[in-house]
Scaffold this motif. Sequence first.
Motif, PDB file in Angstrom:
ATOM      1  N   LEU A 133       6.942   7.913  -5.317  1.00 59.20           N
ATOM      2  CA  LEU A 133       5.708   8.482  -4.789  1.00 59.20           C
ATOM      3  C   LEU A 133       5.211   9.633  -5.659  1.00 59.20           C
ATOM      4  N   TYR A 135       5.419   5.153   1.777  1.00 56.68           N
ATOM      5  CA  TYR A 135       5.727   6.440   2.411  1.00 56.68           C
ATOM      6  C   TYR A 135       6.482   6.232   3.722  1.00 56.68           C
ATOM      7  N   GLU A 148       0.835  -1.190   0.000  1.00 56.71           N
ATOM      8  CA  GLU A 148       0.000   0.000   0.000  1.00 56.71           C
ATOM      9  C   GLU A 148       0.874   1.246   0.000  1.00 56.71           C
ATOM     10  N   THR A 149       0.324   2.345  -0.497  1.00 55.02           N
ATOM     11  CA  THR A 149       1.104   3.568  -0.629  1.00 55.02           C
ATOM     12  C   THR A 149       1.599   4.063   0.722  1.00 55.02           C
ATOM     13  N   ARG A 150       0.801   3.933   1.760  1.00 54.84           N
ATOM     14  CA  ARG A 150       1.233   4.388   3.083  1.00 54.84           C
ATOM     15  C   ARG A 150       2.472   3.627   3.539  1.00 54.84           C
ATOM     16  N   TRP A 183      -2.560   9.816  -4.014  1.00 55.14           N
ATOM     17  CA  TRP A 183      -2.461   9.538  -2.576  1.00 55.14           C
ATOM     18  C   TRP A 183      -1.824  10.710  -1.855  1.00 55.14           C
ATOM     19  N   THR A 230       4.140   8.160  -9.337  1.00 54.64           N
ATOM     20  CA  THR A 230       3.084   7.143  -9.466  1.00 54.64           C
ATOM     21  C   THR A 230       1.998   7.224  -8.400  1.00 54.64           C
ATOM     22  N   LYS A 231       2.209   7.994  -7.339  1.00 52.86           N
ATOM     23  CA  LYS A 231       1.246   8.029  -6.233  1.00 52.86           C
ATOM     24  C   LYS A 231       0.770   9.450  -5.936  1.00 52.86           C
TER      25      LYS A 231
END
Length: 487
Positions: free
Chosen positions: A122, A100, A95-97, A129, A125-126
């Motif tokens: 990030l 991060y 997951e993105t979180r 988010w 591509t994110k």
Amino acid sequence: MSLKFFDKLSQNLIELLNDKDDYNVIIEVENKEKSFTAHSNVLKFRSSYFRKELENIQPNENNIKIIIKSSISAQIFNVVLRYIYGGIVDLENCETRFIYDLMLAADEFELEELTNKLETLLIETKGSWLRTHFSFIYHFIFKRNDFKKLKIFCNDIVVKYPKLIFDADDFTSLEESALVSLLKRNDLQIEEVKIWDYVIKWGITQASIPSINLKDWTKENFFKLKTTLQQCLPHIRYFHLTSIEVVDKIEPYRKILDKQLWKDINQHLLIPERPVKSIILPPRLVLITELPPRAEQSFSTIISEEHAAEISTWIDRRETAYTLTNIPYKFELILRGTQDGFAPQTFWNMCHGHVGTVVLVKVKGTDEIIGGYNPLTWDKNTDGEWMETKDSFIFSLKNGNIENSILSRVTKPEYAILNRSKNNQIKNGPVFGDFWMYSRKSDFTLDDSFYCLSFGCYYEKSIRSSPSSELPSIINYEVFKIVKKNL
């Protein structure tokens, strides 16, 4: 010619990490509940952080050095350690979180290569988010010295949409470095006099001056404010303010300005062509106050004015349908997926506190437009709470091959609308009893994104002809606030 065998080298070093013999370092994480074994020579040569730590730690009776990192999760540290040994980071299904948090850990352990790679990942591509969690990220990254690319990425957003930061409740707690970085920007889209107001507001809070009434201020108060704002004041464009703005806004605080600067400001107002000793910064880019003429654009990318009239008719429970000329409501856009992103958390962040809203969904691969009306307030701060109302409804709209619209009013008011708990907002969007939006991948366009019961459970009837086992994704979705027109 050099022959390189990095894959085999990486594999062997990972095997060394997994070998529990000959280690001489233990790293304890997660409040000492988890531990990892490692080798001091590998850690020292791969990370300057570990080099410094190991030099200051005395070994125990078994000649083992113990490093305690209570705040790091075992999952994150496992990835960090495998990177240190093998140079490999597997982000599949992460997951993105997590990415991060991994970036923050890499920065803490002074793994510059990994930090830069994750930061770029990030941003590229994110982005959705990052925008969804903007305030949280913005305040945090400016507490650190690194993340230059993320800071630029965020500031590029703030200069266009300054209210995100300047009108936020936590503006006065903003890091000084963040505020200064914005004041330096020539493209900050705020009027200069308002920038001055924000800077003064921030400075008063930071200096802990109890009263905002200048009549109550002492010399010490002005000195504290001047000291607090010493990094900010040089970036105000004083020489581009009007005489009224100088008199009304700057003059009351002239004691925090250098005497020469205040003298030059006044001289410039009276004799603008005469040179001054102070530096005159260039004006900020002109704010666009009017959009150029263009073809009239629809208020929605999903529905038409006819659909808006139909939804308005349902809201008012009218037997006679509204026409295009007497629609009593304005549809004010709150969120658009293609514009704001498709993360479920975005819905809760942007729709929180709004009363009387319509959610519209365009289904992928069909002509379907489905949605729901919530007359109550979306609240992201509950523990998961059903809201009772007799006025909500769900619907599908006539469109393309869909010959007739379907209206389904709530039959069990106590289960009309659900505000998802904070833990469930990462994957779950709005819930209207028999119709709700969710995504296992936290992106409504990437997998099954909504669910409609094929029979009426909490509402009168199904709004889809397809069975409930078919869970399609979406092309786009929008949320509008329904506002009564002043007729």
